[in-house]
Design an enzyme around this catalytic site. Structure first.
Site, PDB file in Angstrom:
ATOM      1  N   ASP A  86       0.400   3.755   1.735  1.00 43.51           N
ATOM      2  CA  ASP A  86       0.345   4.323   3.082  1.00 43.51           C
ATOM      3  C   ASP A  86       1.758   4.643   3.614  1.00 43.51           C
ATOM      4  OD1 ASP A  86       0.139   4.474   6.039  1.00 43.51           O
ATOM      5  OD2 ASP A  86      -1.950   3.905   5.675  1.00 43.51           O
TER       6      ASP A  86
ATOM      7  N   HIS B 230      -2.092  -4.136   4.929  1.00 38.66           N
ATOM      8  CA  HIS B 230      -1.902  -3.702   6.320  1.00 38.66           C
ATOM      9  C   HIS B 230      -3.249  -3.424   6.968  1.00 38.66           C
ATOM     10  CE1 HIS B 230      -2.605   0.765   5.850  1.00 38.66           C
ATOM     11  NE2 HIS B 230      -2.434   0.429   4.597  1.00 38.66           N
TER      12      HIS B 230
ATOM     13  N   ARG C  43       2.873   4.838   6.413  1.00 44.75           N
ATOM     14  CA  ARG C  43       3.286   4.094   7.610  1.00 44.75           C
ATOM     15  C   ARG C  43       3.794   2.690   7.290  1.00 44.75           C
ATOM     16  NH1 ARG C  43      -2.460   4.922  10.289  1.00 44.75           N
ATOM     17  NH2 ARG C  43      -2.906   4.351   8.114  1.00 44.75           N
TER      18      ARG C  43
ATOM     19  N   CYS D  82      -6.069  -0.018   6.829  1.00 45.51           N
ATOM     20  CA  CYS D  82      -5.863   0.529   5.485  1.00 45.51           C
ATOM     21  C   CYS D  82      -7.031   1.448   5.093  1.00 45.51           C
ATOM     22  CB  CYS D  82      -5.733  -0.602   4.465  1.00 45.51           C
ATOM     23  SG  CYS D  82      -5.401   0.003   2.789  1.00 45.51           S
TER      24      CYS D  82
ATOM     25  N   CYS E 161       0.847  -1.201   0.000  1.00 43.46           N
ATOM     26  CA  CYS E 161       0.000   0.000   0.000  1.00 43.46           C
ATOM     27  C   CYS E 161       0.883   1.252   0.000  1.00 43.46           C
ATOM     28  CB  CYS E 161      -0.903  -0.004   1.232  1.00 43.46           C
ATOM     29  SG  CYS E 161      -2.057   1.402   1.265  1.00 43.46           S
TER      30      CYS E 161
END
Ligand code: CO
Length: 218
Positions: A44, A98, A46, A101, A42
């Site tokens: 993302d 994750h 993080r 998400c 992803c």
């Protein structure tokens, strides 16, 4: 430009540190990249691929998009897969989702998210397909379980990918992996759908799905 000066400064310090630790580090990478892994994850912020598995530059070829999706019409993702398998000859393809998400959440809430709604459409379909048992779970359990389901769906799609199928038929031992990352503790979990040339992706999908269902109802 001024606002980003800190980043450029940090980059110079990092490059100097790398050079100090290993004077040949950059010249080796210039010559060739030989990653063993393709990471599909992803976007993302993080979930940074290299960092969470402690890999150096040159060790992992990375493709990231919202909600770690492998769309069969996404020329970007398909080109990455082909290059990674046929040119870089990666040994492992890690499909990593994750928990928490936003892309998966966007697929199940009733809000509007602009173009993201189109991008995550396949997750909506996954949710619909599993709605009959997902909706029996407590509401807070549904998003993390859908994050897991989304991972095995993508691995299933990878198992049908022409490049990967062809590689397998030619004796390439590239393996597919289904991982999920927990942003709460920084730990990865293997969802068990590990697929190679001699495996049946459909069977492995069914087993992984049964495991997810069992854990969800525990
Ligand atoms: Co995400």
């Amino acid at each position: 430009m001024k606002d980003l000066s800190k980043l450029l400064e940090a980059n110079r310090a990092w490059a100097a540190e790398m050079q100090k630790e290993d004077p040949q580090f950059f010249s080796r990478l210039v010559a060739q990249q030989r990653p063993e892994y393709l990471w599909i994850g992803c976007s993302d912020s993080r979930v940074p691929a290299n960092q969470i598995v402690n890999l150096m530059p040159g060790d992992v070829f990375v493709h990231r998009n919202i909600a770690n999706l492998v769309h069969t019409n996404d020329i970007n993702c398909l080109a990455v897969i082909q290059f990674a398998v046929e040119v870089l000859n990666v040994k492992h393809i890690i499909l990593c989702g994750h928990y928490g998400c936003g892309g998966v959440q966007a697929a199940i809430d009733d809000n509007s998210h602009g173009l993201v709604d189109y991008w995550v459409w396949s997750i909506k379909l996954t949710y619909k397909r599993h709605k009959h048992w997902l909706d029996k779970l407590p509401a807070e359990k549904r998003p993390p379980i859908l994050c897991e389901l989304n991972v095995i769906e993508q691995v299933s799609t990878l198992g049908c990918n022409r490049v990967i199928q062809q590689a397998w038929s030619q004796g390439n031992a590239v393996q597919l992996h289904s991982w999920i990352y927990d942003i709460h503790d920084g730990l990865l979990r293997d969802l068990g759908m590990c697929c190679g040339a001699s495996d049946d992706p459909e069977l492995l999908y069914k087993q992984a799905l049964a495991d997810i269902k069992e854990r969800a109802s525990a």
